[in-house]
Enzyme design. Structure first.
Site, PDB file in Angstrom:
ATOM      1  N   ASP A 233     -22.049 -62.853  -4.206  1.00 34.82           N
ATOM      2  CA  ASP A 233     -22.366 -62.210  -2.776  1.00 34.82           C
ATOM      3  C   ASP A 233     -23.051 -63.381  -1.840  1.00 34.82           C
ATOM      4  OD1 ASP A 233     -24.471 -61.448  -0.952  1.00 34.82           O
ATOM      5  OD2 ASP A 233     -25.394 -60.130  -2.098  1.00 34.82           O
TER       6      ASP A 233
ATOM      7  N   CYS B  47     -35.247 -55.417   0.478  1.00 38.75           N
ATOM      8  CA  CYS B  47     -34.159 -54.881  -0.242  1.00 38.75           C
ATOM      9  C   CYS B  47     -33.963 -55.720  -1.679  1.00 38.75           C
ATOM     10  CB  CYS B  47     -32.806 -54.793   0.380  1.00 38.75           C
ATOM     11  SG  CYS B  47     -32.893 -53.717   1.744  1.00 38.75           S
TER      12      CYS B  47
ATOM     13  N   LYS C 129     -24.454 -61.470  10.066  1.00 34.41           N
ATOM     14  CA  LYS C 129     -25.201 -62.434   9.444  1.00 34.41           C
ATOM     15  C   LYS C 129     -24.800 -63.590  10.014  1.00 34.41           C
ATOM     16  CE  LYS C 129     -27.233 -59.846   5.400  1.00 34.41           C
ATOM     17  NZ  LYS C 129     -28.524 -59.577   6.352  1.00 34.41           N
TER      18      LYS C 129
ATOM     19  N   HIS D 194     -30.060 -58.742  -4.135  1.00 35.26           N
ATOM     20  CA  HIS D 194     -30.270 -57.798  -3.102  1.00 35.26           C
ATOM     21  C   HIS D 194     -29.837 -56.415  -3.821  1.00 35.26           C
ATOM     22  CE1 HIS D 194     -29.257 -55.264   0.476  1.00 35.26           C
ATOM     23  NE2 HIS D 194     -30.133 -56.344   1.159  1.00 35.26           N
TER      24      HIS D 194
ATOM     25  N   GLN E 169     -25.840 -64.743   2.484  1.00 33.66           N
ATOM     26  CA  GLN E 169     -26.841 -65.714   3.266  1.00 33.66           C
ATOM     27  C   GLN E 169     -26.195 -67.036   3.026  1.00 33.66           C
ATOM     28  OE1 GLN E 169     -29.419 -64.701   4.615  1.00 33.66           O
ATOM     29  NE2 GLN E 169     -29.505 -62.660   3.915  1.00 33.66           N
TER      30      GLN E 169
HETATM   31  N1  PLP Z   1     -26.722 -59.414   0.080  1.00 27.71           N
HETATM   32  C1  PLP Z   1     -27.657 -60.032   0.467  1.00 27.71           C
HETATM   33  C2  PLP Z   1     -27.929 -61.184  -0.116  1.00 27.71           C
HETATM   34  C3  PLP Z   1     -28.118 -59.951   1.592  1.00 27.71           C
HETATM   35  O1  PLP Z   1     -28.904 -60.508   2.189  1.00 27.71           O
HETATM   36  C4  PLP Z   1     -27.667 -58.525   2.337  1.00 27.71           C
HETATM   37  C5  PLP Z   1     -28.331 -58.265   3.364  1.00 27.71           C
HETATM   38  O2  PLP Z   1     -29.530 -58.720   3.991  1.00 27.71           O
HETATM   39  C6  PLP Z   1     -26.804 -57.840   1.660  1.00 27.71           C
HETATM   40  C7  PLP Z   1     -26.323 -58.110   0.402  1.00 27.71           C
HETATM   41  C8  PLP Z   1     -26.255 -56.634   2.478  1.00 27.71           C
HETATM   42  O3  PLP Z   1     -25.554 -56.880   3.693  1.00 27.71           O
HETATM   43  P1  PLP Z   1     -25.159 -55.678   4.638  1.00 27.71           P
HETATM   44  O4  PLP Z   1     -26.114 -54.957   4.726  1.00 27.71           O
HETATM   45  O5  PLP Z   1     -24.580 -56.576   5.557  1.00 27.71           O
HETATM   46  O6  PLP Z   1     -24.067 -55.131   3.964  1.00 27.71           O
END
Ligand code: PLP
Length: 413
Positions: free
Chosen positions: A206, A371, A232, A129, A209
């Site tokens: 990270d 993203c 999430k 992401h 998900q």
């Molecule tokens: N990393 C992953 C794999 C994500 O799916 C997301 C959000 O879609 C993020 C990071 C960013 O999360 P947040 O916008 O809640 O900080």
């Protein structure tokens, strides 16, 4: 054949826990397939928000009065719930942040104050992401460190041999997602962490998900950092978590200065609070922190193994249905290990056009690059349509999406 666990999954009861699902949009029952972007909230979470503001709203950590102590106890009890959930060794290894993005920026900014230097290397993957790319690019620009990228294959899996070639004594940190939001690929992070450690590098996972879909044990993984977002995992927005190993967090300088994060402030010298407060400057998102614990309790009541089995059933059912029914169906991301995400295209129809029609038919899917522009660049596509399932979704909803796709395809072809 459906397993017994899946057959007994209490889907009717679960759906009643989510009031938002019981509504019509444009005159049709809402079908919510945008769970990878944000999940819906069960009534216990909604009630806990209201209870906090009606019963004990107050600032934490700095009051001797009843309300402040009650709020502090609830906030810290939630930190302990999250510690248990992640199986972290110490409760002070659990830091409250605004979410995954904020957690990653915290680590990047703190490490950038002397722990990462010119000539060091940071490894990310092609599956990340933007939140797990851009903070590292910014850190490299500031420090002169170099960013390396683990490539992926056509199925959307990281090429492990290439990862091993990138690791060296210059590698300071590897930052990779547990599960890809755009494709659903599950990365073999336990092995990847061991390999990074063999080269003396830290590993940040990270987990945005993974936390909603599977059990995570940070000690078993041996992760140095693990982060996720409350929204999430059926909790509020604006709250998230950064887990970090005690020894590394102790070594890291604070990211932001202000109240809460200090031991003593003098004009000639300020000393900092211990963990976790050193990294929690200012009044935190108190209600979010408390309610995130309630969301995690809710998920644990259903059971993450049961959730994973049920969602796998939805994934396989949906993928086979769309493949069999539509010759034009093109699955993007076909990793052997996958979570409940179907990213796809229909012939050469633009995903945005398809998404707009599905919306009018009551079905919320996400369209675009999610993203993850480098993934789309790899496949040479502008984006995908993404149906991402949670445990409150059903096969009947997937059938309705298939019917809607047929209608949309006929309109747009
Ligand atoms: N990393 C992953 C794999 C994500 O799916 C997301 C959000 O879609 C993020 C990071 C960013 O999360 P947040 O916008 O809640 O900080």
């Amino acid at each position: 054949m459906m397993s017994e666990a899946v057959a007994q999954f209490p889907i009717e009861k679960i759906r009643k826990d989510f009031p938002i699902l019981n509504q019509e949009v444009y005159g049709r029952s809402l079908i919510y397939f945008d769970n990878a972007a944000s999940t819906q909230k069960p009534q216990v979470v909604i009630d806990a928000i209201s209870e906090y503001y009606s019963d004990f709203n107050s600032n934490v950590h700095r009051g001797v009065h009843y309300l402040s102590q009650k709020a502090t106890d609830a906030f810290e009890a939630s930190r302990e719930t999250i510690r248990k959930h992640l199986n972290a060794e110490h409760v002070h290894e659990v830091l409250f942040t605004k979410g995954t993005t904020d957690s990653i920026n915290l680590v990047a900014n703190s490490l950038g104050q002397g722990l990462i230097k010119a000539g060091d290397q940071i490894i990310v993957s092609h599956l990340e992401h933007h939140s797990n790319i851009v903070p590292w690019q910014m850190l490299c620009q500031r420090t002169g460190a170099k960013l390396k990228v683990i490539p992926m294959n056509e199925r959307g899996e990281l090429i492990q041999e290439e990862y091993q070639k990138l690791l060296s004594s210059k590698t300071k940190l590897v930052a990779v997602n547990h599960i890809s939001n755009a494709l659903g690929s599950i990365n073999p992070i336990k092995e990847m962490i061991a390999q990074a450690h063999a080269h003396g590098a830290w590993f940040l996972v990270d987990g945005a998900q993974s936390i909603p879909h599977q059990k995570v044990d940070v000690q078993d993984l041996d992760a140095d950092f693990y982060c996720f977002s409350g929204h999430k995992v059926f909790g509020p927005t604006g709250i998230g978590v950064l887990y970090g190993k005690e020894q590394i967090l102790e070594e890291m300088p604070p990211y932001q200065g202000g109240g809460e994060m200090i031991a003593e402030v003098r004009f000639d010298q300020t000393t900092y609070a211990g963990l976790p407060h050193k990294f929690e400057a200012g009044t935190p998102h108190i209600e979010g922190g408390i309610v995130l614990g309630k969301a995690i309790d809710y998920v644990n009541q259903i059971g993450l193994d049961e959730i994973a089995a049920y969602e796998q059933e939805l994934l396989h059912y949906g993928t086979s249905l769309l493949k069999d029914r539509f010759p034009s169906f093109r699955l993007i991301g076909d990793a052997q290990e996958k979570t409940s995400v179907i990213s796809f295209l229909m012939g050469d129809i633009h995903p945005y056009d398809m998404g707009v029609i599905l919306d009018k038919l009551g079905i919320a899917v996400r369209t675009g690059h999610h993203c993850t522009q480098p993934i789309m660049q790899h496949f040479g596509i502008p984006g995908t349509m993404r149906a991402s399932f949670a445990f409150y979704n059903t096969k009947a909803e997937i059938d309705q999406m298939a019917d809607a796709l047929e209608r949309a395809q006929n309109m747009l072809s």
